[in-house]
Design a protein around this motif. Structure first.
Motif, mmCIF file in Angstrom:
data_model
loop_
_atom_site.group_PDB
_atom_site.id
_atom_site.type_symbol
_atom_site.label_atom_id
_atom_site.label_comp_id
_atom_site.label_asym_id
_atom_site.label_seq_id
_atom_site.Cartn_x
_atom_site.Cartn_y
_atom_site.Cartn_z
ATOM 1 N N LYS A 371 0.821 -1.213 0.000
ATOM 2 C CA LYS A 371 0.000 0.000 0.000
ATOM 3 C C LYS A 371 0.857 1.267 0.000
ATOM 4 O O LYS A 371 0.472 2.298 -0.558
ATOM 5 N N ILE A 372 2.047 1.186 0.644
ATOM 6 C CA ILE A 372 2.943 2.348 0.695
ATOM 7 C C ILE A 372 3.636 2.539 -0.654
ATOM 8 O O ILE A 372 3.707 3.650 -1.192
ATOM 9 N N SER A 379 -6.192 -3.304 -0.921
ATOM 10 C CA SER A 379 -6.002 -4.514 -0.102
ATOM 11 C C SER A 379 -5.270 -5.555 -0.933
ATOM 12 O O SER A 379 -5.294 -5.518 -2.168
ATOM 13 N N LEU A 380 -4.596 -6.498 -0.224
ATOM 14 C CA LEU A 380 -3.795 -7.491 -0.927
ATOM 15 C C LEU A 380 -3.850 -8.811 -0.161
ATOM 16 O O LEU A 380 -3.637 -8.849 1.049
ATOM 17 N N SER A 381 -4.178 -9.903 -0.871
ATOM 18 C CA SER A 381 -4.267 -11.237 -0.266
ATOM 19 C C SER A 381 -3.329 -12.185 -0.985
ATOM 20 O O SER A 381 -3.152 -12.097 -2.207
ATOM 21 N N ILE A 382 -2.719 -13.097 -0.212
ATOM 22 C CA ILE A 382 -1.766 -14.047 -0.781
ATOM 23 C C ILE A 382 -2.159 -15.463 -0.373
ATOM 24 O O ILE A 382 -2.467 -15.726 0.784
ATOM 25 N N GLY A 383 -2.131 -16.371 -1.329
ATOM 26 C CA GLY A 383 -2.351 -17.786 -1.049
ATOM 27 C C GLY A 383 -1.458 -18.617 -1.931
ATOM 28 O O GLY A 383 -0.654 -18.086 -2.699
ATOM 29 N N ILE A 397 2.777 -22.454 -6.350
ATOM 30 C CA ILE A 397 2.836 -21.118 -6.968
ATOM 31 C C ILE A 397 2.017 -20.140 -6.127
ATOM 32 O O ILE A 397 0.831 -20.378 -5.883
ATOM 33 N N PRO A 398 2.627 -19.030 -5.673
ATOM 34 C CA PRO A 398 1.871 -18.015 -4.926
ATOM 35 C C PRO A 398 0.856 -17.316 -5.830
ATOM 36 O O PRO A 398 1.160 -16.981 -6.981
ATOM 37 N N ILE A 399 -0.335 -17.117 -5.314
ATOM 38 C CA ILE A 399 -1.400 -16.386 -6.011
ATOM 39 C C ILE A 399 -1.665 -15.106 -5.226
ATOM 40 O O ILE A 399 -1.971 -15.159 -4.039
ATOM 41 N N ILE A 400 -1.539 -13.936 -5.902
ATOM 42 C CA ILE A 400 -1.754 -12.642 -5.249
ATOM 43 C C ILE A 400 -3.001 -12.005 -5.844
ATOM 44 O O ILE A 400 -3.132 -11.887 -7.071
ATOM 45 N N LEU A 401 -3.905 -11.625 -4.969
ATOM 46 C CA LEU A 401 -5.139 -10.944 -5.383
ATOM 47 C C LEU A 401 -5.146 -9.571 -4.710
ATOM 48 O O LEU A 401 -5.102 -9.477 -3.493
ATOM 49 N N PHE A 402 -5.141 -8.506 -5.543
ATOM 50 C CA PHE A 402 -5.151 -7.159 -4.963
ATOM 51 C C PHE A 402 -6.374 -6.402 -5.465
ATOM 52 O O PHE A 402 -6.935 -6.715 -6.521
#
Length: 444
Positions: A371-372, A379-383, A397-402
Motif C-alpha cells: 500500500k505504501i 487490499s492485498l491477499s496471498i495464497g 505457486i503463490p497467487i496474489i489478489l489485490f
C-alpha cells in the motif's frame, strides 16, 4: 371427562401433518437399494468412522454416522413387515446384508493395514451392549419413522442417525476380524443386530398405528405367526442385553466401592498414590497401589485386606507395590505405551501441518508495504496453489489478489509483480486484480 380425553388424544394425534402414504412408501422404496452412489457413500462413511474409532475422535465418528445411508433398508424392512409387503421386506433384508458385508470388508481391510492397533475408548464402548442400547435403538427408531412420515421432515433424522449409531459397531466388528479378536467381533455384531432389529420393530409399530395399506391380506394364523416371530426375536435380544446391563451395574458399583475404599483409607490420610491398577476380571479381583513416600509393613497390609470386607469388596485382594525396581518398570511400561501412541499421532499431525504450511503465508507485512509503495492498492491477499508438472512433481505457486478502485496499466501491474517476486523470493507468481465498486452518494 370425554372432552378432556378427546383433547388429549387430539393433542398427541400422529395423523396431523402426515405425508401422503403413497409418497412415503415411494420415498422409502427408493432408499432401500444399495447400488452405485449409495454403496460408494457407505464405503466412504465406513472408512471415516474407522478412522474416528482408530484415533478416538468423537467428532469424526458423528460425521460418519450423519453420512451413512444404512437407515434406508432397515426402515424399509419395518415398512415391509408392517404392510405385509414381503417383496419390500425381502429387498430390504437383501440390501441390508449387502451393506453389512461391504461395511465389514471395508473396516476389516482398514484396521488390518492401519498402524494403530490399540483399542480406544470409543471402540471399546461398542463391544458390550446392554438394555440401554435397546431403548436407544427403539425410541430413536420411533423418532426416525415419525419424521419420515411427516410433510415437514424437520431436524430429527440427523439426530436419529447419531443416536442409533449403526456405523461404529460395524467398524468395531471389522477391527475384531482384523485382529482376530472374536469377542470384540461378536459383541459389536450383537449391538449392530440390536440397533437394526429394534429400529425395524419401531417402524413396524408406527406403520401399524398410522394404518398404512396392507399389500397382502393374511389370515389370522399367519398374522399370529408374524407376531410370534417378532416376540421371539425381541426376547432373544433382550435377555442377553439385560444380563450385560446387570454386569455393567455390578462393575460400576464395584468401581465406586473401590474408589471409596482408596479415598477413605489412603487419600484422606494424605498418602499420595503414584500408581493405581484395578483388575476386575481376575479371580480374585485385584487392587494394585503404590505410594510416593508411605511404606506399609506386612501387618498393615494384612489389616487393610481385612478392611476390604467393610467396603463390601468381596473376593478382592489388595496389593501394595513397594519394590522400587519392579514398580518403576510397571510405571515406565505404562508411560512408554502411552508415549508411543502419542508419538505416532504427533508424527501424523506434524506431517499434516507441514503439508498445510505449504499453502499458507504468515507474513502479514507485505500488504502494508504494498500500500505504501503502490498507493493504488487498497487490499492485498496471498495464497498458494499446487500445480502438477509433467515430471510428476508438485510446484507451489503463490497467487496474489489485490484490489484497486481504478484500472492500472499493464506496466504498473508488471512493476507490482516484479516487486512481489523479489519480496516473496519466488521465481513464479500469479497476480490478479479485483476491482472495488465506487460508492456513489445520493443527492436529495
Amino acid at each position: 371427562m370425554i372432552n378432556i380425553t378427546d383433547k388429549i388424544l387430539n393433542f398427541i394425534d400422529l395423523h396431523k401433518g402426515e405425508e401422503d402414504k403413497k409418497t412415503v412408501i415411494q420415498n422409502i422404496s427408493s432408499t432401500v437399494s444399495f447400488r452405485g452412489s449409495n454403496l460408494w457413500i457407505l464405503v466412504c462413511a465406513i472408512i471415516i468412522a474407522s478412522v474416528g474409532l482408530n484415533v478416538n475422535s468423537t467428532a469424526v465418528i458423528i460425521g460418519a454416522m450423519l453420512i451413512s445411508p444404512l437407515m434406508g433398508p432397515i426402515v424399509g424392512a419395518g415398512f415391509g413387515l408392517g404392510m405385509y409387503d414381503f417383496e419390500l421386506l425381502k429387498k430390504s433384508i437383501k440390501n441390508l446384508l449387502i451393506a453389512t458385508i461391504a461395511s465389514l470388508a471395508t473396516s476389516t481391510i482398514y484396521f488390518y493395514i492401519s498402524p494403530f492397533k490399540e483399542a480406544q475408548s470409543e471402540l471399546l464402548a461398542r463391544t458390550s451392549p446392554n438394555i440401554y442400547d435397546i431403548l436407544i435403538a427403539f425410541f430413536g427408531g420411533l423418532v426416525g419413522v415419525i419424521a419420515v412420515t411427516r410433510v415437514e421432515k424437520g431436524n430429527p433424522i440427523p439426530g436419529v442417525a447419531i443416536a442409533t449409531a449403526l456405523m461404529p459397531p460395524l467398524c468395531t466388528a471389522g477391527y475384531g476380524l482384523a485382529l482376530g479378536n472374536f469377542k470384540f467381533f461378536l459383541g459389536a455384531m450383537y449391538l449392530y443386530t440390536i440397533n437394526c432389529v429394534f429400529i425395524c420393530i419401531a417402524t413396524f409399530v408406527i406403520v401399524n398405528y398410522l394404518k398404512y395399506p396392507i399389500t397382502r391380506q393374511l389370515d389370522t394364523v399367519h398374522q399370529k405367526r408374524v407376531k410370534y416371530i417378532i416376540t421371539i426375536l425381541i426376547l432373544f435380544l433382550i435377555v442377553p442385553s439385560i444380563y450385560f446391563a446387570y454386569q455393567l451395574f455390578i462393575q460400576k458399583n464395584y468401581t465406586f466401592k473401590t474408589e471409596t475404599f482408596i479415598r477413605k483409607e489412603f487419600l484422606d490420610n494424605d498418602y499420595p498414590i503414584i500408581y493405581k491398577n484395578i483388575e476386575y476380571n481376575t479371580n480374585p479381583k485385584r487392587i494394585e497401589l503404590a505410594f510416593l513416600t508411605k511404606k506399609f509393613n506386612d501387618a498393615e497390609i494384612i489389616n487393610l485386606n481385612k478392611k476390604l470386607t467393610e467396603y463390601d469388596l468381596k473376593n478382592t485382594r489388595l496389593i501394595i507395590k513397594q519394590d522400587t525396581f519392579n514398580l518403576s518398570k510397571d510405571i515406565m511400561n505404562k508411560i512408554n505405551s502411552s508415549k508411543n501412541l502419542v508419538d505416532q499421532k504427533d508424527v501424523l499431525i506434524n506431517d499434516l501441518r507441514n503439508q498445510l504450511s505449504q499453502y499458507q503465508f504468515k507474513n502479514l507485512q507485505i500488504g502494508s508495504e504494498a500500500k505504501i509503495l503502490f498507493p493504488f492498492v487498497t487490499s492485498l491477499s496471498i495464497g498458494n496453489y499446487s500445480s502438477e508438472h509433467k515430471d510428476s512433481k508438485t510446484k507451489i505457486i503463490p497467487i496474489i489478489l489485490f484490489q484497486s478502485k481504478k484500472d492500472i496499466t499493464s506496466e504498473t501491474k508488471e512493476k507490482l509483480k516484479s516487486w512481489l517476486k523479489v519480496r516473496l523470493q519466488k521465481d513464479s507468481i500469479e497476480v490478479y486484480r479485483q476491482s472495488v465498486p465506487e460508492i456513489k452518494t445520493l443527492k436529495k
